[in-house]
Write an enzyme that holds these catalytic residues in place. Structure first.
Site, mmCIF file in Angstrom:
data_model
loop_
_atom_site.group_PDB
_atom_site.id
_atom_site.type_symbol
_atom_site.label_atom_id
_atom_site.label_comp_id
_atom_site.label_asym_id
_atom_site.label_seq_id
_atom_site.Cartn_x
_atom_site.Cartn_y
_atom_site.Cartn_z
ATOM 1 N N ASN A 78 -0.683 14.278 3.598
ATOM 2 C CA ASN A 78 -1.071 12.703 3.703
ATOM 3 C C ASN A 78 -1.166 12.180 5.278
ATOM 4 O O ASN A 78 0.041 12.432 5.855
ATOM 5 C CB ASN A 78 0.382 11.746 3.023
ATOM 6 C CG ASN A 78 0.079 10.558 2.684
ATOM 7 O OD1 ASN A 78 1.202 9.874 2.652
ATOM 8 N ND2 ASN A 78 -0.914 9.907 3.185
ATOM 9 N N GLN A 119 -3.656 6.596 6.185
ATOM 10 C CA GLN A 119 -2.889 5.046 6.558
ATOM 11 C C GLN A 119 -2.869 5.217 8.096
ATOM 12 O O GLN A 119 -2.699 6.308 8.880
ATOM 13 C CB GLN A 119 -1.531 4.973 6.072
ATOM 14 C CG GLN A 119 -1.331 4.754 4.576
ATOM 15 C CD GLN A 119 -1.572 5.890 3.645
ATOM 16 O OE1 GLN A 119 -1.083 6.911 4.019
ATOM 17 N NE2 GLN A 119 -1.720 5.412 2.602
ATOM 18 N N ASN A 134 -3.668 0.593 5.031
ATOM 19 C CA ASN A 134 -4.283 1.674 3.976
ATOM 20 C C ASN A 134 -5.599 1.861 4.542
ATOM 21 O O ASN A 134 -6.100 1.081 5.429
ATOM 22 C CB ASN A 134 -4.190 1.225 2.622
ATOM 23 C CG ASN A 134 -3.112 1.793 1.884
ATOM 24 O OD1 ASN A 134 -2.346 2.501 2.159
ATOM 25 N ND2 ASN A 134 -2.694 0.645 0.654
ATOM 26 N N CYS A 139 5.923 3.477 3.524
ATOM 27 C CA CYS A 139 5.372 4.535 3.167
ATOM 28 C C CYS A 139 6.151 5.556 3.715
ATOM 29 O O CYS A 139 6.539 6.018 4.769
ATOM 30 C CB CYS A 139 3.853 4.756 4.060
ATOM 31 S SG CYS A 139 3.104 6.332 3.897
ATOM 32 N N ASN A 194 7.032 -0.813 -2.207
ATOM 33 C CA ASN A 194 5.669 -1.102 -2.601
ATOM 34 C C ASN A 194 5.791 -0.830 -4.116
ATOM 35 O O ASN A 194 6.531 -0.080 -4.559
ATOM 36 C CB ASN A 194 4.630 -0.293 -2.062
ATOM 37 C CG ASN A 194 4.905 1.205 -1.756
ATOM 38 O OD1 ASN A 194 5.712 1.587 -2.591
ATOM 39 N ND2 ASN A 194 4.106 1.797 -1.017
ATOM 40 N N HIS A 230 5.007 0.786 -7.915
ATOM 41 C CA HIS A 230 4.830 1.934 -8.459
ATOM 42 C C HIS A 230 4.800 1.752 -9.938
ATOM 43 O O HIS A 230 5.719 1.107 -10.577
ATOM 44 C CB HIS A 230 5.443 3.102 -8.143
ATOM 45 C CG HIS A 230 5.372 3.718 -6.570
ATOM 46 N ND1 HIS A 230 4.412 4.902 -6.209
ATOM 47 C CD2 HIS A 230 5.568 3.038 -5.461
ATOM 48 C CE1 HIS A 230 4.455 4.595 -5.018
ATOM 49 N NE2 HIS A 230 5.136 4.158 -4.419
ATOM 50 N N GLU A 266 -3.084 6.572 -5.002
ATOM 51 C CA GLU A 266 -2.385 5.423 -3.944
ATOM 52 C C GLU A 266 -3.312 4.097 -3.733
ATOM 53 O O GLU A 266 -4.607 4.336 -3.464
ATOM 54 C CB GLU A 266 -2.177 6.074 -2.549
ATOM 55 C CG GLU A 266 -1.120 5.485 -1.657
ATOM 56 C CD GLU A 266 -0.471 6.164 -0.606
ATOM 57 O OE1 GLU A 266 0.218 5.758 0.179
ATOM 58 O OE2 GLU A 266 -0.965 7.480 -0.501
ATOM 59 N N ARG A 267 -2.986 3.196 -4.255
ATOM 60 C CA ARG A 267 -3.576 1.914 -3.842
ATOM 61 C C ARG A 267 -4.219 1.768 -2.449
ATOM 62 O O ARG A 267 -3.421 2.007 -1.567
ATOM 63 C CB ARG A 267 -3.002 0.555 -4.323
ATOM 64 C CG ARG A 267 -1.736 0.280 -3.236
ATOM 65 C CD ARG A 267 -0.856 -1.043 -3.738
ATOM 66 N NE ARG A 267 0.082 -1.090 -2.659
ATOM 67 C CZ ARG A 267 0.771 -2.319 -2.509
ATOM 68 N NH1 ARG A 267 0.456 -3.402 -3.254
ATOM 69 N NH2 ARG A 267 1.964 -2.675 -1.660
ATOM 70 N N GLY A 316 5.931 7.401 -3.696
ATOM 71 C CA GLY A 316 5.497 7.572 -5.092
ATOM 72 C C GLY A 316 6.728 8.832 -5.691
ATOM 73 O O GLY A 316 7.068 8.879 -6.876
#
Length: 269
Positions: free
Chosen positions: A13, A47, A65, A74, A149, A151, A200-201, A212
């Site tokens: 990521n 990101q 994002n 994050c 955030n 989920h 991931e949005r 997550g």
């Protein structure tokens, strides 16, 4: 104006980190964030991370994002920033203040307390977030949790068999989630291990998602499916998630600096 950046990743990521703590940068908007994140015409990342001075903590971390939208938390970026900072710190985020501590080739992060009330996710209307009476194409009875955030978590027999690239964006943008939502599909291997994939949005399918992993582990613990300390295996690697008796979540895992570079601010503004 020439601006330095650091390219980092946590389990694949990836992030572009800009440090505005010592030298102020011009305002960073959604358009510029998405331009820098573009993998063809920009630097490329999941990101964009902006570090700024903070009056409430050692420094502030802002998270954008790939589509330019700003989010509150994050987990993987938190570990990367801890590695970059090089010593324990309290970090202000949009989701609250977190504590980070570099450890070897990664970091441990106190992600704070999970929130379960439907208003805190948020959902469009009230329901039990432990076992939600909703479904999408066979994915049913998920749980919802906010860990900085939002989920939504589905437990399935085989998370690899779910067409998450197709159903993920449908769930992310469902009117039930007024601020959109991150979509997790997980399989519990045993009481100490979970397999997980995440849509991931604002970023799409990702090799790893720290928040997550936290949300999924906590929801599995809430349902009594696993112990209070578990290993969460994502496509990019494994994170360790512990939910303590103090109600705080601690995430531990690797982070990597890939390379450093610079760019002309005006080329992307």
């Amino acid at each position: 104006m020439r601006v330095d950046f650091v390219k980092m990743h946590g389990l694949g990521n990836d992030f572009v980190v800009l440090d505005a703590r010592a030298q102020a940068l011009p305002p960073l908007g959604e358009g510029m964030a998405s331009a820098l994140a573009d993998r063809r015409s920009g630097i490329g990342c999941d990101q964009l991370i902006l570090l700024e001075p903070s009056g409430a903590a050692d420094f502030r971390m802002r998270i954008f994002n790939a589509d330019g939208s700003e989010v509150g938390a994050c987990g993987n970026a938190s570990r990367a920033v801890a590695l970059l900072h090089g010593k324990p710190a309290r970090v202000e985020t949009g989701g609250g203040i977190i504590a980070v501590e570099p450890r070897g080739d990664g970091a441990s992060v106190d992600m704070g307390e999970p929130r379960f009330d439907w208003q805190d996710i948020p959902l469009a209307y009230g329901m039990d977030t432990a076992l939600m009476p909703v479904s999408w194409e066979g994915l049913d009875q998920p749980g919802a949790v906010n860990v900085g955030n939002p989920h939504v978590v589905f437990f399935v027999a085989d998370c690899d068999a779910v067409p998450l690239d197709r159903i993920g964006p449908e769930i992310e943008t469902d009117p039930l989630f007024p601020e959109r939502v991150n979509v997790n599909v997980a399989s519990v291997t045993d009481r100490g291990h979970i397999r997980l994939r995440v849509w991931e949005r604002g970023a799409g399918l990702t090799r790893a998602c720290g928040t997550g992993a936290c949300a999924t582990a906590v929801h599995a613990m809430r349902r009594g499916l696993v112990e209070r300390d578990v290993a969460v295996a994502l496509p990019g690697g494994t994170l360790t998630i512990a939910w303590g008796e103090d109600n705080r979540i601690r995430m531990t895992g690797p982070a990597t600096e890939a390379y450093r570079g610079s760019f002309e601010w005006g080329d992307f503004a």
